[in-house]
Design a protein around this motif. Structure first.
Motif, short mmCIF file in Angstrom:
data_model
loop_
_atom_site.label_atom_id
_atom_site.label_comp_id
_atom_site.label_asym_id
_atom_site.label_seq_id
_atom_site.Cartn_x
_atom_site.Cartn_y
_atom_site.Cartn_z
N LEU A 92 2.00 -2.00 -6.30
CA LEU A 92 1.52 -1.71 -7.66
C LEU A 92 0.62 -0.47 -7.69
CD1 LEU A 92 0.71 -5.27 -9.03
CD2 LEU A 92 2.49 -3.74 -9.82
N THR A 93 0.95 0.50 -6.90
CA THR A 93 0.22 1.77 -6.94
C THR A 93 1.27 2.86 -7.12
OG1 THR A 93 0.39 2.19 -4.57
CG2 THR A 93 -1.51 0.90 -5.32
N PRO A 94 0.82 4.04 -7.50
CA PRO A 94 1.83 5.10 -7.69
C PRO A 94 2.34 5.71 -6.38
CG PRO A 94 -0.34 5.81 -8.47
CD PRO A 94 -0.51 4.44 -7.96
N ALA A 95 1.96 5.15 -5.25
CA ALA A 95 2.42 5.70 -3.96
C ALA A 95 3.95 5.70 -3.93
CB ALA A 95 1.88 4.87 -2.81
N PRO A 96 4.56 6.83 -3.56
CA PRO A 96 6.03 6.86 -3.50
C PRO A 96 6.55 5.82 -2.50
CG PRO A 96 5.11 9.07 -3.30
CD PRO A 96 3.96 8.11 -3.21
N ARG A 97 7.69 5.25 -2.83
CA ARG A 97 8.23 4.18 -1.97
C ARG A 97 8.52 4.69 -0.57
NH1 ARG A 97 10.95 3.38 -6.95
NH2 ARG A 97 10.09 1.60 -8.03
N TRP A 98 8.98 5.94 -0.47
CA TRP A 98 9.32 6.41 0.86
C TRP A 98 8.08 6.49 1.75
CZ3 TRP A 98 7.31 10.62 3.33
CH2 TRP A 98 6.68 11.60 2.56
N GLN A 99 6.93 6.78 1.12
CA GLN A 99 5.70 6.82 1.92
C GLN A 99 5.28 5.42 2.36
OE1 GLN A 99 2.51 9.01 0.11
NE2 GLN A 99 3.68 10.91 0.04
N ILE A 100 5.51 4.45 1.49
CA ILE A 100 5.19 3.07 1.86
C ILE A 100 6.03 2.65 3.06
CG2 ILE A 100 5.25 0.67 1.08
CD1 ILE A 100 4.80 1.69 -1.79
N VAL A 101 7.32 2.97 3.00
CA VAL A 101 8.24 2.56 4.07
C VAL A 101 7.95 3.36 5.35
CG1 VAL A 101 10.66 2.61 4.79
CG2 VAL A 101 10.05 1.77 2.53
N VAL A 102 7.88 4.66 5.22
CA VAL A 102 7.72 5.50 6.41
C VAL A 102 6.34 5.28 7.06
CG1 VAL A 102 7.58 7.90 7.21
CG2 VAL A 102 9.39 7.22 5.66
N GLY A 103 5.30 5.12 6.24
CA GLY A 103 3.97 4.88 6.79
C GLY A 103 3.94 3.63 7.65
N ARG A 104 4.57 2.59 7.16
CA ARG A 104 4.59 1.34 7.91
C ARG A 104 5.47 1.46 9.14
NH1 ARG A 104 2.94 -3.22 4.58
NH2 ARG A 104 1.61 -2.30 3.00
N TRP A 105 6.55 2.18 9.02
CA TRP A 105 7.44 2.38 10.17
C TRP A 105 6.72 3.17 11.27
CZ3 TRP A 105 9.97 7.26 11.40
CH2 TRP A 105 10.86 7.16 12.46
N ILE A 106 5.98 4.20 10.88
CA ILE A 106 5.26 4.99 11.89
C ILE A 106 4.23 4.11 12.60
CG2 ILE A 106 3.60 6.88 12.20
CD1 ILE A 106 5.04 8.36 9.92
N THR A 107 3.51 3.30 11.83
CA THR A 107 2.51 2.41 12.45
C THR A 107 3.19 1.42 13.40
OG1 THR A 107 1.12 2.59 10.51
CG2 THR A 107 0.67 0.76 11.97
#
Lengths: 329, 258
Positions: B103-118
């Protein structure tokens, strides 16, 4: 509605056909049109239409009425099966820009583990690109959690978790704030503080939507109330109108005393009493009334004057559920 | 107001990039102590496979290659990646806390890629070194580098796949195990087309391609090996991440109590 004369472009540039419907407001920021949501065979919302504008609006209804589903639909968390939900003219499900201006405080107790309150609120601030680095502390201070800011959220009590989520919602100064049972778990002092906060936000022109199943709570927060029952709109308008509608519904009150026969004779003479029966199972009188407040005021006086000792006075159908049922009958 | 101005100016600092915020959040919140303990178990399993290689009556390098192929890349590595991949997304969706991010304006790709990198970073410090250490324990020090690379690349691809599964279903573990053991192990054994897209088979191929004189039984015709296998898994990971981003639009997010 006379307090809110509708401008020609009342709702997204068009004059709504239902402009005098109390379910709708002028200058709506959130609008639901013929919204239906179902989960398998269970219908959560059924052809619901209403709108919300600046100020505090209460969503009232018994458990399972569809309040949470409506809030989830407004924030885009739940897909609408039929109809549409628009927030400032945008679809919250598909347009992520809506979330720059809107925040949800969910009812769930779940909070991210391992984070302190400050880290959690800062995370939300970072995702919302809040430039002011002092905003998380300001938001935590707003809900009275600054002293506990460095404690882990998952160790908080229910009320503190709720306030942390409110701080996370406030950190971006949203134009639309959706709060699902925000007072759950809060003690009386916190409740008063939060109610004052919501009223302040509403007065500042924010659209604040608050759900509750407690009428008195909603009365203290919101001037306008939307009542849902079984996923349908049951009533809308000022809380006074809702209260009056509820007051007009027949109520049953059990009265147990040491002399039922004499009390019954005295009660028959009261204008507030519309019916009277003796219930042997409950060993008391069941009084039917359309004016519960008047009866509540008159009954002790009547008993005192007749030297009758009252053992129990208990409404038999005074749960909100029964009142809501009456509203939709 | 004159006093407030410097305070306000001091309050305005450089924004934290969303991707960094998501990565930091995932590191702090998705890996509580219990999950690190859970991660430790397959890593210890990898070390035990290293010990097992010592008991095989073959030259050390060959013995470890056989055990690594069957035990580490087919069992320990996928299970570790499953725990990590589920932790960074699926577990949060089930716990009802993912919507704070959604529920934030963060782009979905950043949500996915950020978690994948971690998640990938966690694999780099858990199963990848455990695989290398297993080679050392097995007495095949020369294979340690290959084991690290193969395990790291395989895990990274798996984590992307498991994140995608987490975006599709709440039963991440069930579907991930089905993918690993039924689709990859059973069908992949018989069908080269599946093995070509399988992190298990491709990580084996990377390992085999990087060691000297690998056992002939581990060389499988028809699937890329060595650097080609790395590229193949990079493509698999990219496709899985793209699927996750796409699916995130349609995610049904409900509360923990639902």
């Amino acid at each position: 509605m006379t307090d809110h004369p509708l401008p020609p472009e009342a709702v997204h540039g068009t004059v709504p056909p239902d402009q005098f419907d109390p379910a709708f407001v002028a200058d709506a920021t959130v609008e639901a049109r013929d919204v239906s949501v179902w989960f398998g065979p269970k219908v959560a919302l059924s052809e619901l239409s209403c709108s919300f504008g600046a100020g505090v609006s209460g969503l009232l209804g018994p458990n399972g009425a569809g309040k949470t589903t409506l809030m989830r639909a407004i924030t885009g968390l739940t897909r609408v099966n039929e109809g549409s939900v628009l927030v400032e003219g945008r679809n919250p499900r598909t347009d992520r820009q809506v979330h720059h201006r809107m925040a949800l405080v969910p009812e769930d107790e779940a909070v991210p583990p391992g984070l302190t309150a400050r880290q959690f609120v800062r995370y939300i601030a970072d995702l919302r690109q809040v430039a002011d680095r002092s905003a998380p502390d300001a938001a935590l201070g707003e809900v009275g959690l600054l002293d506990a800011a460095d404690r882990r959220v998952d160790t908080f009590s229910k009320g503190m978790r709720q306030r942390t989520k409110i701080a996370a919602a406030l950190v971006c100064d949203p134009r639309v704030l959706v709060l699902d049972e925000p007072l759950n778990g809060a003690d009386p002092v916190q409740r008063a503080h939060l109610i004052a906060l919501f009223r302040r936000l509403g007065a500042a022109g924010r659209t604040v939507i608050v759900s509750s199943h407690v009428l008195n709570e909603v009365e203290r927060m919101a001037e306008r109330v939307i009542v849902l029952v079984h996923g349908r709109l049951a009533a809308a308008g000022s809380h006074r109108a809702i209260r009056d509608a509820m007051d007009d519904t027949p109520r049953h009150v059990l009265v147990r005393c040491d002399d039922g026969r004499r009390l019954g004779s005295a009660l028959v003479g009261l204008a507030a009493v519309t019916g009277l029966t003796f219930d042997p199972k409950r060993d008391g009188l069941v009084v039917q009334t359309l004016q519960a407040r008047e009866l509540a005021a008159a009954l002790p006086r009547l008993a005192r004057d007749a030297s009758i000792r009252l053992h129990e006075v208990r409404p038999l159908d005074d749960s909100l559920e029964s009142l809501f049922r009456e509203l939709v009958r | 107001m004159t006093d407030a101005a410097p305070v306000a100016a001091a309050g305005r600092q450089r924004l934290t990039p969303r991707l960094v915020a998501i990565m930091l959040y995932a590191r702090r919140s998705c890996f509580p102590p219990k999950r690190w303990l859970a991660l430790l178990m397959p890593c210890v399993g990898a070390l035990l496979f290293g010990l097992l290689a010592r008991a095989i009556d073959l030259p050390r390098d060959r013995a470890f290659a056989n055990v690594a192929a069957e035990g580490i890349f087919s069992l320990a590595m996928p299970i570790t990646a499953l725990i990590i991949g589920d932790s960074v997304l699926g577990a949060e969706v089930r716990a009802g806390t993912f919507h704070f991010t959604w529920l934030t304006p963060a782009p979905r790709w950043q949500i996915v890629v950020g978690r994948w990198i971690t998640g990938s970073a966690v694999a780099m410090v858990t199963i990848a070194p455990a695989s290398a250490l297993a080679a050392v324990v097995a007495g095949s020090t020369r294979s340690a580098g290959a084991a690290y690379v193969a395990s790291a690349v395989g895990s990274v691809a798996y984590i992307a796949l498991f994140i995608a599964i987490g975006c599709i279903t709440r039963r991440t573990a069930v579907w991930a195990l089905t993918l690993v053991f039924l689709v990859e192990r059973l069908l992949g054994e018989a069908l080269t087309g599946i093995a070509q897209l399988s992190p298990t088979w491709e990580s084996r191929a990377i390992f085999v391609g990087l060691i000297d004189n690998p056992p002939a039984r581990l060389i499988r015709d028809g699937i890329p090996a060595g650097a080609d296998a790395v590229v193949r898994l990079a493509v698999v990971a990219a496709a899985a991440l793209a699927l996750a981003v796409f699916r995130m639009k349609r995610m049904r997010l409900s509360g923990a109590s639902d």
